[in-house]
Design a protein around this motif. Structure first.
Motif, mmCIF file in Angstrom:
data_model
loop_
_atom_site.group_PDB
_atom_site.id
_atom_site.type_symbol
_atom_site.label_atom_id
_atom_site.label_comp_id
_atom_site.label_asym_id
_atom_site.label_seq_id
_atom_site.Cartn_x
_atom_site.Cartn_y
_atom_site.Cartn_z
ATOM 1 N N ARG A 1 -42.333 22.338 29.802
ATOM 2 C CA ARG A 1 -42.844 21.058 30.303
ATOM 3 C C ARG A 1 -43.995 20.541 29.439
ATOM 4 O O ARG A 1 -44.082 19.353 29.155
ATOM 5 N N CYS A 2 -44.861 21.444 29.014
ATOM 6 C CA CYS A 2 -45.986 21.051 28.162
ATOM 7 C C CYS A 2 -45.499 20.464 26.836
ATOM 8 O O CYS A 2 -45.939 19.395 26.418
ATOM 9 N N LEU A 3 -44.571 21.151 26.192
ATOM 10 C CA LEU A 3 -44.054 20.677 24.901
ATOM 11 C C LEU A 3 -43.233 19.402 25.063
ATOM 12 O O LEU A 3 -43.309 18.498 24.229
ATOM 13 N N VAL B 1 -44.108 11.641 17.442
ATOM 14 C CA VAL B 1 -44.976 11.073 16.415
ATOM 15 C C VAL B 1 -44.276 9.868 15.799
ATOM 16 O O VAL B 1 -43.110 9.944 15.422
ATOM 17 N N SER C 1 -43.698 17.100 27.199
ATOM 18 C CA SER C 1 -44.548 15.965 27.558
ATOM 19 C C SER C 1 -45.280 15.373 26.355
ATOM 20 O O SER C 1 -45.863 14.291 26.463
ATOM 21 N N ALA C 2 -45.252 16.071 25.231
ATOM 22 C CA ALA C 2 -45.921 15.551 24.029
ATOM 23 C C ALA C 2 -45.140 14.351 23.507
ATOM 24 O O ALA C 2 -43.927 14.419 23.323
ATOM 25 N N PRO C 3 -45.826 13.234 23.281
ATOM 26 C CA PRO C 3 -45.117 12.050 22.790
ATOM 27 C C PRO C 3 -44.641 12.261 21.348
ATOM 28 O O PRO C 3 -45.286 12.973 20.574
ATOM 29 N N CYS D 1 -48.421 19.724 9.546
ATOM 30 C CA CYS D 1 -47.367 20.587 10.093
ATOM 31 C C CYS D 1 -47.342 21.939 9.381
ATOM 32 O O CYS D 1 -47.184 22.983 10.027
ATOM 33 N N TYR E 1 -48.933 14.076 7.326
ATOM 34 C CA TYR E 1 -48.272 14.696 8.478
ATOM 35 C C TYR E 1 -47.598 16.006 8.065
ATOM 36 O O TYR E 1 -47.684 17.013 8.777
#
Length: 86
Positions: free
Chosen positions: A13-15, A21, A17-19, A61, A57
């Motif tokens: 759920r945490c991952l 890029v 929920s990340a919008p 990464c 970016y």
């Protein structure tokens, strides 16, 4: 860490929920897949900004991947794997 993850579902759920890029270069490629041969040409400043953003970016990464590679193992105390029982 203010709150700890308690399960794989919490991590998922945490991952999730990340919008995503939004990179200028990817937007340009979606708009014009063959932008180097299309007319009218993309302004030089916009192209430089998009390429610079993609490079930055990619570097971020790669740095995150190096940090993850350096993490130590995390013991799994709640999982039982019968094939490896000693």
């Amino acid at each position: 860490m203010a709150s700890q993850l308690t399960s794989m579902d919490d991590l998922h759920r945490c991952l999730a929920s990340a919008p995503p890029v939004e990179l200028q270069g990817m937007r340009l490629l979606k708009e014009r897949p063959h932008f180097l041969s299309d007319a009218p040409q993309i302004p030089r400043e916009a192209l430089v900004a998009a390429v610079t953003q993609i490079i930055e970016y990619t570097d971020r990464c790669a740095a995150a991947a190096r940090k993850l590679a350096d993490l130590g193992p995390v013991p799994l105390t709640a999982a039982t794997i019968l094939e490896f029982g000693l």
